[in-house]
Design an enzyme around this catalytic site. Structure first.
Site, PDB file in Angstrom:
ATOM      1  CG  ASP A 814      17.732  52.097  95.524  1.00 27.70           C
ATOM      2  OD1 ASP A 814      18.303  51.045  95.171  1.00 27.70           O
ATOM      3  OD2 ASP A 814      18.167  53.229  95.259  1.00 27.70           O
ATOM      4  CG  HIS A 819      22.537  52.681  98.750  1.00 23.14           C
ATOM      5  ND1 HIS A 819      23.217  53.856  98.504  1.00 23.14           N
ATOM      6  CD2 HIS A 819      21.803  52.448  97.634  1.00 23.14           C
ATOM      7  CE1 HIS A 819      22.874  54.322  97.308  1.00 23.14           C
ATOM      8  NE2 HIS A 819      22.024  53.476  96.755  1.00 23.14           N
ATOM      9  CB  ILE A 834      27.262  56.339  99.604  1.00 21.30           C
ATOM     10  CG1 ILE A 834      26.705  55.713  98.313  1.00 21.30           C
ATOM     11  CG2 ILE A 834      28.777  56.415  99.568  1.00 21.30           C
ATOM     12  CD1 ILE A 834      26.970  56.574  97.078  1.00 21.30           C
ATOM     13  N   GLY A 837      20.676  58.548  97.262  1.00 20.46           N
ATOM     14  CA  GLY A 837      20.413  59.954  96.952  1.00 20.46           C
ATOM     15  C   GLY A 837      18.999  60.329  97.353  1.00 20.46           C
ATOM     16  CG  PHE A 867      21.432  63.308  94.307  1.00 22.08           C
ATOM     17  CD1 PHE A 867      20.907  63.618  95.563  1.00 22.08           C
ATOM     18  CD2 PHE A 867      20.598  62.724  93.368  1.00 22.08           C
ATOM     19  CE1 PHE A 867      19.572  63.354  95.856  1.00 22.08           C
ATOM     20  CE2 PHE A 867      19.270  62.458  93.652  1.00 22.08           C
ATOM     21  CZ  PHE A 867      18.752  62.782  94.902  1.00 22.08           C
TER      22      PHE A 867
HETATM   23  C1  HDC Z   1      14.523  55.624  89.828  1.00 23.20           C
HETATM   24  C2  HDC Z   1      15.932  55.125  89.509  1.00 23.20           C
HETATM   25  C3  HDC Z   1      16.927  56.135  89.872  1.00 23.20           C
HETATM   26  C4  HDC Z   1      18.285  55.812  89.554  1.00 23.20           C
HETATM   27  C5  HDC Z   1      18.834  54.676  90.412  1.00 23.20           C
HETATM   28  C6  HDC Z   1      19.581  55.190  91.576  1.00 23.20           C
HETATM   29  C7  HDC Z   1      20.191  54.079  92.339  1.00 23.20           C
HETATM   30  C8  HDC Z   1      20.678  54.552  93.697  1.00 23.20           C
HETATM   31  O1  HDC Z   1      20.692  53.390  94.535  1.00 23.20           O
HETATM   32  C9  HDC Z   1      22.045  55.186  93.535  1.00 23.20           C
HETATM   33  C10 HDC Z   1      22.288  56.248  94.532  1.00 23.20           C
HETATM   34  O2  HDC Z   1      21.466  56.650  95.296  1.00 23.20           O
HETATM   35  S1  HDC Z   1      23.831  56.945  94.515  1.00 23.20           S
HETATM   36  C11 HDC Z   1      23.823  58.097  95.834  1.00 23.20           C
HETATM   37  C12 HDC Z   1      23.403  59.466  95.473  1.00 23.20           C
HETATM   38  N1  HDC Z   1      24.204  60.118  94.451  1.00 23.20           N
HETATM   39  C13 HDC Z   1      25.455  60.563  94.679  1.00 23.20           C
HETATM   40  O3  HDC Z   1      25.996  60.401  95.742  1.00 23.20           O
HETATM   41  C14 HDC Z   1      26.134  61.259  93.536  1.00 23.20           C
HETATM   42  C15 HDC Z   1      26.807  62.485  94.022  1.00 23.20           C
HETATM   43  N2  HDC Z   1      27.376  63.191  92.907  1.00 23.20           N
HETATM   44  C16 HDC Z   1      28.648  63.024  92.524  1.00 23.20           C
HETATM   45  O4  HDC Z   1      29.397  62.281  93.116  1.00 23.20           O
HETATM   46  C17 HDC Z   1      29.116  63.799  91.353  1.00 23.20           C
HETATM   47  O5  HDC Z   1      28.288  64.891  91.166  1.00 23.20           O
HETATM   48  C18 HDC Z   1      29.157  62.970  90.024  1.00 23.20           C
HETATM   49  C19 HDC Z   1      30.108  61.818  90.150  1.00 23.20           C
HETATM   50  C20 HDC Z   1      27.762  62.468  89.661  1.00 23.20           C
HETATM   51  C21 HDC Z   1      29.605  63.866  88.876  1.00 23.20           C
HETATM   52  O6  HDC Z   1      30.765  64.497  89.254  1.00 23.20           O
HETATM   53  P1  HDC Z   1      31.917  64.847  88.235  1.00 23.20           P
HETATM   54  O7  HDC Z   1      32.321  63.589  87.539  1.00 23.20           O
HETATM   55  O8  HDC Z   1      32.952  65.588  88.953  1.00 23.20           O
HETATM   56  O9  HDC Z   1      31.156  65.680  87.163  1.00 23.20           O
HETATM   57  P2  HDC Z   1      31.421  67.183  86.746  1.00 23.20           P
HETATM   58  O10 HDC Z   1      32.785  67.279  86.153  1.00 23.20           O
HETATM   59  O11 HDC Z   1      31.038  68.077  87.847  1.00 23.20           O
HETATM   60  O12 HDC Z   1      30.346  67.327  85.600  1.00 23.20           O
HETATM   61  C22 HDC Z   1      30.404  66.593  84.359  1.00 23.20           C
HETATM   62  C23 HDC Z   1      29.113  66.781  83.614  1.00 23.20           C
HETATM   63  O13 HDC Z   1      28.075  66.057  84.291  1.00 23.20           O
HETATM   64  C24 HDC Z   1      27.066  66.954  84.789  1.00 23.20           C
HETATM   65  N3  HDC Z   1      26.786  66.544  86.142  1.00 23.20           N
HETATM   66  C25 HDC Z   1      27.564  66.687  87.213  1.00 23.20           C
HETATM   67  N4  HDC Z   1      26.937  66.181  88.288  1.00 23.20           N
HETATM   68  C26 HDC Z   1      25.763  65.724  87.890  1.00 23.20           C
HETATM   69  C27 HDC Z   1      24.689  65.108  88.526  1.00 23.20           C
HETATM   70  N5  HDC Z   1      24.685  64.875  89.832  1.00 23.20           N
HETATM   71  N6  HDC Z   1      23.603  64.775  87.811  1.00 23.20           N
HETATM   72  C28 HDC Z   1      23.543  65.063  86.493  1.00 23.20           C
HETATM   73  N7  HDC Z   1      24.551  65.633  85.812  1.00 23.20           N
HETATM   74  C29 HDC Z   1      25.642  65.958  86.505  1.00 23.20           C
HETATM   75  C30 HDC Z   1      27.692  68.343  84.756  1.00 23.20           C
HETATM   76  O14 HDC Z   1      26.726  69.331  84.575  1.00 23.20           O
HETATM   77  C31 HDC Z   1      28.632  68.231  83.590  1.00 23.20           C
HETATM   78  O15 HDC Z   1      27.846  68.341  82.405  1.00 23.20           O
HETATM   79  P3  HDC Z   1      28.368  69.252  81.199  1.00 23.20           P
HETATM   80  O16 HDC Z   1      29.670  68.630  80.835  1.00 23.20           O
HETATM   81  O17 HDC Z   1      27.324  69.075  80.197  1.00 23.20           O
HETATM   82  O18 HDC Z   1      28.480  70.586  81.798  1.00 23.20           O
END
Ligand code: HDC
Length: 924
Positions: A814, A819, A834, A837, A867
């Protein structure tokens, strides 16, 4: 707008055998031009001559019905290339100076040959062809010239002192050609393209190269060289479909009283003001005339004195000043000696004293000694930089300060200037600056300190009539300075440049004595003194100085226009948006600090769409039925033991975890979460099915894996991918892709479901025409809520990650810049890169296996996690587990970032093939 055509125009493109030059040639030919395709057929390092590259391009043009001829001459023989154009087509209208080579080396290891080779092609080659064509362009009262600069020249770049200098030199050259050509409808512009070519392929990651096709650059070159385009003297940075313009931005600066109190200490006391680009008084000069030198003198006259501050001294330091027999150099030398430095006074010239012809340097040395200072003369040419610096080392054992000041003028209209005029000015100013700096560098590296001050000029900044040679040399000095500042930073070596305006013999004849008095070189010297002082931090900066006034000046880039890459960019589209490209007042213009920021901002356009495309999207183009139907072709993923070990190290295993990191361990195994990796090597393109988005806004949201059979430690997995869920979350979109991994016999080894959370593109389901369609069945365990119970965990485990964790993890596949690249992560809204994940995911899975699976990863059946917050490399991950009351083979878990007390993984669970046995562990 009608098509911008080049019928009957003859276009010469140098270095046109491949990359940008080829793209230009094909484009011009497609618009009716007759093209001279010049290419030496050289390799990237300038070696080898084969005619085939140019021939192939000519063939391609002819096949498409165009007109072209190949030319194999070295650009240094520009007149021969012009001859080819005249012989084949009878005229020459457009010259694209594109040929280039790289000789990247740290400045320490750079040889004179590396320097000269790069200059011969980039600068002297451009000069040779333009010089040969110039009389013809003037005569026909039409000409269009493009010089190829580079971000490396604009910002400086490590390992490219030669290239940055040459790439700024061509901008100075272009700026002056713009002045010279104005009367004859000859324009000259410089572009700094960010494109994938033979040259950039060596320094750029593969995944970014796609957005950087040379085809995205050609339309700008066509626009700028069209007969309708009058734009001249510009510098444009372009890449990934984004076109931006440059201008100069200067601080209001500070005016000082012209008296004894104007010292380096006085400059220090006011430096914050000199450096203040946040003041509303910042202005944007476009030519030398925009600085009101006389007005500044009026202000200076009204002042009473300068705030003194603590005296800045140079005791024990050795300063070398080149061209110090007269004027500015002499003023610097005397100032350094006065404040305690030992000075090498370099000058090869003579002056007449009492009717006797004597060495100018000797006179200055005698003056310094008379005043109680210490100095020694050196009479060598700055081109013999080694000898100049040797004088310092031989006499004083060190060199702390190098002021590259020596210079000469050979001003002439370009049409009359001789190659000797060009060469001499280049050699004394630019090559001399290089040679002296090169000789001083190893001493400064060893001392871990040093200050180099180079002399630019308003002419180098803005260009000027009659000074193409001087403008090129001075601008080149700026590019050189920028790179020295970057390379020297680690070793306490600073490099700055000044553009001085001082009284000369000439101004003395036309200005009142009082004003000449105030324009004395002594009033430029305090800035040089301040910049040279060891307490000063400033580096990589450029100052305008004179008339008792000091102002800092730097480049500013327009917000520009981003063209979508989903369809060809046309010169017509560029023409229609040109006012926006050069709009510096729309609130988006800003200073760009370095090449990384520059390219990150351009690359952010890679996913841009235009209004028309946006309008299409308005009609609800997210077609769920089509998205779910698209099943990828089976793709092979081959992996080795080394890959398996690298992955284990990426998820925090150490040398003590022999079964994971030692291929000869009896228990050597692939940790099961390795099943997340093949997804990064398959071609499922989620962007095809979603509205456009900035890739840095994509975060990994959730991850599920299911292991059907222990993964082998090497071999092949056959992978099929499919989109299984796309949801509109309003503020973002979640998109889940499933990857099914089989062995070569067709047995399923593992299933992975990865959910991306893409911020900023929600709302598609509210658009008219959107049809809700249910995706394929998702793995039930993945959908389970798995909220952590309220009670205290049954076991807790913590591990501090390494600050280099993401740097290691990414090597498993990745390579997302989010990152590792600070500039890219900023585009994603993060202060610093960062952690992946899946890196956190792997850590957690290891912790869970230790705590609940008897440390036997072979019993792990599935893992699911959400995450919920980003992790920064270096933070401590604390994994807590709870036995599941309903399922004896399952545990719930979460991961907390200890330092910030935030939950990074929530709603997580792991299932084993045997009932879990909870062990109490606290550290790995
Ligand atoms: C194989 C290929 C794979 C993919 C490629 C990956 C590439 C990588 O290089 C990328 C990475 O590794 S990124 C690093 C790891 N991830 C993170 O750090 C994300 C951390 N999460 C966040 O910041 C917030 O949860 C955030 C921002 C995600 C959401 O937070 P909020 O905007 O505050 O959302 P919230 O209001 O809590 O919820 C809104 C709706 O979204 C759903 N939801 C929340 N978090 C979720 C999550 N992590 N995953 C899936 N769905 C999520 C909630 O349930 C909510 O849905 P609904 O409205 O239907 O209730």
């Amino acid at each position: 707008m009608s098509e911008l055509r080049f019928d009957n125009r003859v276009v010469v493109v140098t270095g046109a055998g491949g990359g940008l030059g080829k793209a230009y040639s094909l484009f011009f030919a497609s618009r009716g031009a007759k093209v001279v395709v010049n290419d030496l057929g050289a390799g990237l390092k300038g070696e080898g001559v084969s005619a085939s590259a140019a021939d192939l391009v000519v063939e391609e043009i002819k096949k498409a019905g165009g007109s072209a001829v190949a030319d194999y001459n070295n650009v240094l023989e520009g007149h021969k290339i012009v001859e080819t154009a005249i012989k084949a087509f009878g005229r020459i209208d457009v010259i694209i100076c594109n040929a280039g080579i790289l000789r990247d080396k740290s400045f320490k290891s750079m040889t004179d040959k590396d320097w000269d080779d790069v200059f011969n092609v980039h600068l002297h080659g451009s000069y040779a062809i333009v010089k040969a064509a110039w009389p013809l362009l003037r005569k026909q009262k039409f000409g269009r010239i493009i010089m190829t600069s580079s971000a490396a020249g604009i910002y400086g770049n490590f390992g490219q002192a030669n290239y940055s200098a040459a790439k700024q030199a061509v901008v100075g050259f272009s700026n002056s050609l713009a002045y010279e050509g104005a009367k004859y409808n000859i324009t000259s512009n410089a572009i700094a393209p960010l494109a994938a070519s033979r040259m950039t392929a060596t320094v750029m990651p593969q995944e970014l190269l796609e957005a950087l096709k040379p085809e995205f650059i050609a339309p700008l070159v066509a626009f700028l060289t069209h007969e309708e385009t009058k734009q001249s003297g510009g510098l444009y940075e372009i890449g990934a479909g984004k076109i931006t313009a440059h201008r100069w931005q200067a601080t209001e600066g500070v005016v000082f009283k012209a008296d004894e109190s104007f010292t380096p200490a006085a400059v220090k006391a006011k430096f914050a003001e000199i450096d203040n680009f946040d003041s509303p008084a910042v202005y944007y000069p476009t030519s030398m005339k925009d600085n009101d030198w006389l007005g500044k003198l009026e202000v200076a006259k009204a002042l009473t004195t300068n705030s003194k501050g603590e005296e800045l001294r140079y005791d024990g330091q050795v300063a070398v000043v080149t061209g110090a027999g007269n004027g500015l150099g002499r003023a610097y030398a005397k100032m350094f000696a006065k404040f305690g430095a030992k000075v090498v006074v370099n000058d090869l010239g003579y002056v007449t004293v009492d009717g006797q012809k004597v060495r100018a340097a000797d006179v200055v040395v005698a003056d310094i000694k008379k005043a109680g200072g210490e100095a020694v003369a050196n009479y060598d040419s700055v081109e013999d930089g080694e000898k100049v610096v040797a004088t310092a080392i031989d006499n004083y054992g060190r060199i702390d300060i190098l002021i590259n000041n020596a210079g000469i003028l050979r001003d002439k209209a370009f049409v009359n200037a001789t190659p000797q005029d060009w060469d001499l000015v280049y050699r004394v100013h630019l090559r001399g600056t290089y040679k002296c700096s090169k000789a001083a560098w190893p001493h400064m590296l060893k001392q871990k300190s040093g200050s180099i001050i180079n002399t630019n000029s308003s002419v180098g900044i803005f260009g000027n009539f009659g000074q193409t040679n001087y403008a090129a040399a001075k601008a080149g000095i700026q590019g050189f300075t920028n790179t020295l500042a970057i390379e020297g930073a680690k070793y306490g070596i600073r490099a700055n440049a000044i553009a001085p305006n001082a009284g000369t013999a000439m101004t003395a004849t036309i200005m009142p004595a009082e004003i000449v008095e105030m324009l004395k070189p002594e009033f430029v010297a305090p800035l040089v003194g301040y910049l040279a002082h060891s307490s000063t931090e400033a580096t990589g900066k450029l100052f305008q100085v004179g008339s008792c006034w000091i102002s800092e000046i730097r480049r500013q880039r327009s917000g520009g226009v981003g063209f979508p890459l989903s369809k060809p960019i046309t010169p017509e589209a560029i023409a229609s948006k040109w006012q926006k490209v050069i709009d510096f007042d729309d609130g988006n213009a800003h200073h760009v600090a370095n090449t990384r920021q520059s390219s990150a901002e351009l690359l952010a356009n890679a996913s841009s769409t235009d209004e028309a495309e946006e309008a299409e999207k308005e009609e609800g183009t997210v077609d769920l039925a089509a998205a779910y139907k698209a099943v990828g072709q089976p793709e092979n993923f081959d992996f080795t033991k080394r890959d398996v070990i690298l992955y284990a190290l990426g998820i925090g295993a150490s040398r003590h975890d022999l079964p994971l990191v030692y291929e000869h361990s009896d228990k050597f195994q692939t940790f099961p979460t390795y099943a997340v990796i093949p997804a990064f090597f398959t071609r499922l393109d989620i962007t095809e099915h979603l509205p456009s988005f900035n890739p840095m806004m994509l975060l990994h949201g959730e991850q599920y894996i299911e292991i059907k059979s222990p993964l082998p430690t090497e071999g092949r997995m056959v992978c099929t991918s499919q989109l299984v869920d796309i949801q509109d979350k309003g503020k973002g979109v979640t998109c889940t892709a499933r990857l099914t991994m089989k062995d070569t016999k067709g047995n399923v080894l593992a299933i992975s479901e990865s959910t991306s959370f893409i911020r900023g593109i929600g709302g598609f389901s509210k658009k008219p025409g959107f049809k809700s369609v249910k995706g394929p069945e998702r793995s039930t365990a993945a959908l389970a809520q798995n909220a952590s119970p309220k009670r205290a965990p049954d076991a807790v485990f913590s591990q501090k990650t390494s600050e280099d964790q993401a740097a290691i993890y990414r090597l498993s596949g990745d390579y997302n810049p989010l990152h590792i690249d600070a500039e890219m992560s900023k585009l994603g809204g993060f202060k610093t890169p960062i952690l992946h994940g899946l890196c956190t995911f792997g850590h957690a899975a290891r912790h869970v296996v230790k705590m609940a699976g008897g440390n036997d990863a072979a019993t792990l059946k599935s893992v699911k996690a959400r995450f919920s917050a980003p992790v920064i490399p270096g933070e401590t991950l604390e994994t807590s587990i709870w036995a599941d009351k309903e399922n004896p083979k399952k545990v719930l878990f979460q991961v907390r970032v200890v330092e910030r007390d935030v939950v990074a993984i929530s709603n997580a669970a792991a299932e084993f093939s045997v009932p879990v046995a909870i062990a109490k562990l606290s550290k790995l």
